[in-house]
Design an enzyme around this catalytic site. Structure first.
Site, mmCIF file in Angstrom:
data_model
loop_
_atom_site.group_PDB
_atom_site.id
_atom_site.type_symbol
_atom_site.label_atom_id
_atom_site.label_comp_id
_atom_site.label_asym_id
_atom_site.label_seq_id
_atom_site.Cartn_x
_atom_site.Cartn_y
_atom_site.Cartn_z
ATOM 1 N N ASP A 14 44.285 41.029 49.104
ATOM 2 C CA ASP A 14 44.533 40.267 47.870
ATOM 3 C C ASP A 14 45.083 38.887 48.243
ATOM 4 O O ASP A 14 46.251 38.594 48.033
ATOM 5 C CB ASP A 14 45.518 41.054 46.999
ATOM 6 C CG ASP A 14 45.673 40.454 45.613
ATOM 7 O OD1 ASP A 14 44.838 39.619 45.216
ATOM 8 O OD2 ASP A 14 46.645 40.836 44.923
ATOM 9 N N LYS A 22 43.765 35.951 47.160
ATOM 10 C CA LYS A 22 43.580 35.022 46.025
ATOM 11 C C LYS A 22 43.278 33.603 46.514
ATOM 12 O O LYS A 22 44.007 32.643 46.216
ATOM 13 C CB LYS A 22 44.806 35.008 45.107
ATOM 14 C CG LYS A 22 45.114 36.359 44.473
ATOM 15 C CD LYS A 22 46.182 36.241 43.415
ATOM 16 C CE LYS A 22 46.659 37.585 42.928
ATOM 17 N NZ LYS A 22 47.516 38.307 43.889
ATOM 18 N N ASP A 74 40.281 26.929 46.975
ATOM 19 C CA ASP A 74 40.254 25.660 47.720
ATOM 20 C C ASP A 74 38.891 25.042 47.445
ATOM 21 O O ASP A 74 38.109 25.567 46.634
ATOM 22 C CB ASP A 74 40.461 25.957 49.228
ATOM 23 C CG ASP A 74 41.065 24.755 49.968
ATOM 24 O OD1 ASP A 74 40.636 23.619 49.694
ATOM 25 O OD2 ASP A 74 41.947 24.963 50.807
HETATM 26 O O1 LIG Z 1 46.316 39.462 37.958
HETATM 27 C C1 LIG Z 1 46.873 39.992 38.940
HETATM 28 C C2 LIG Z 1 46.342 39.934 40.220
HETATM 29 C C3 LIG Z 1 46.985 40.551 41.255
HETATM 30 N N1 LIG Z 1 48.152 41.194 41.054
HETATM 31 C C4 LIG Z 1 48.793 41.845 42.219
HETATM 32 O O2 LIG Z 1 48.859 43.247 41.993
HETATM 33 C C5 LIG Z 1 50.095 43.781 42.433
HETATM 34 C C6 LIG Z 1 50.792 44.400 41.253
HETATM 35 O O3 LIG Z 1 52.052 44.840 41.677
HETATM 36 P P1 LIG Z 1 53.102 45.555 40.690
HETATM 37 O O4 LIG Z 1 54.305 45.699 41.562
HETATM 38 O O5 LIG Z 1 52.482 46.883 40.328
HETATM 39 O O6 LIG Z 1 53.317 44.684 39.513
HETATM 40 C C7 LIG Z 1 50.878 42.609 43.052
HETATM 41 O O7 LIG Z 1 50.666 42.642 44.447
HETATM 42 C C8 LIG Z 1 50.224 41.364 42.468
HETATM 43 O O8 LIG Z 1 50.214 40.297 43.393
HETATM 44 C C9 LIG Z 1 48.675 41.265 39.801
HETATM 45 O O9 LIG Z 1 49.747 41.862 39.570
HETATM 46 N N2 LIG Z 1 48.021 40.653 38.777
#
Ligand SMILES: O=c1ccn([C@@H]2O[C@H](COP(=O)(O)O)[C@@H](O)[C@H]2O)c(=O)[nH]1
Length: 237
Positions: free
Chosen positions: A66, A68, A71
């Site tokens: 992840d 993201k 650029d």
């Molecule tokens: O829109 C988004 C995209 C990525 N995330 C990522 O998912 C996890 C969620 O973690 P929790 O602790 O369950 O909230 C986190 O790594 C975010 O960077 C997101 O939450 N929303």
């Protein structure tokens, strides 16, 4: 892969949002065979976590990187081409047209699947307007999904609240991956568009991303097992 082909257990993706590789490896050992799919995000990747991708793959686990990316297109394409060699299943980029086009180019014919982050689950309409966007969450998510589909993106990240509308737009051609998952009674933290695991699956999500509710739990394995049971029940499996 159609939703019916995804093994119920693979639908839970645990976010290894932990401070070190040692902490991540200890969590993976605690979770054992309860969890088959892990997400590595900023925190762990910048703490030396990228080599974990291959180590997890060797153990038969899948990895969602992840990162993201966002650029200019050429930089994204080159970065994604490097990432194809790590062995991850999913990689995220932000859903901007140049970025998505570069990511698809960099992915080439490799097995890496590119997911476009539509609107972060910590955002609501007010947050988007404060950031200068004219559209609200649902309109922007849908517009970005249409662009992602045209550009050949493999899947979308959204909150479970948008999954029903997204399925109508992209059918089953794209994977729908949803953070913002909160088991009943757990703290929402900074997430603003949330749903329980069972409701998210019933809404049509393919994969659920859960970080803090698992990795900050006193008994992470018990929570992961409870989420897996909720997923299986919602699927009627
Ligand atoms: O829109 C988004 C995209 C990525 N995330 C990522 O998912 C996890 C969620 O973690 P929790 O602790 O369950 O909230 C986190 O790594 C975010 O960077 C997101 O939450 N929303």
């Amino acid at each position: 892969m159609t939703p019916a082909e995804i093994a119920p257990k693979d639908r839970l993706i645990v976010g290894l949002d932990l401070p070190s590789v040692d902490a991540a490896e200890a969590m993976i050992a605690r979770l054992g065979d309860s969890v088959t799919f892990y997400k590595i995000g900023y925190r762990l990747a910048y703490a030396g976590g990228l080599p974990l991708v291959a180590r997890l793959a060797d153990k038969g686990k899948k990895v969602f990187l992840d990162l993201k990316l966002h650029d200019i297109g050429n930089t994204v394409a080159q970065g994604v081409e490097s990432i194809t060699k790590l062995g991850a299943t999913f990689l995220t980029v932000h859903a901007y047209p140049q970025t998505m086009k570069g990511a698809v180019e960099g992915r080439g014919s490799s097995s890496l699947k590119i997911l476009a982050v539509t609107v972060l689950t910590s955002y609501n309409d007010d947050d988007l307007h404060a950031a200068g966007f004219r559209l609200g969450v649902s309109e922007l998510v849908e517009a970005r999904a249409q662009q992602a589909q045209v550009l050949g993106i493999d899947g979308l990240v959204s909150s479970p609240e948008e999954v029903g509308a997204l399925r109508k737009i992209v059918g089953h051609q794209m994977s729908l991956v949803t953070p913002g998952i909160r088991p009943a009674g757990s703290a929402s933290g900074d997430q603003k568009r949330i749903m329980t695991p069972g409701r998210a699956i019933t809404a049509g999500a393919d994969y659920l991303v859960v970080g803090r509710p698992v990795v900050e739990a006193t008994d992470p394995r018990a929570i992961a097992d409870a989420i897996q049971a909720e997923i299986a029940q919602a699927l009627g499996a």
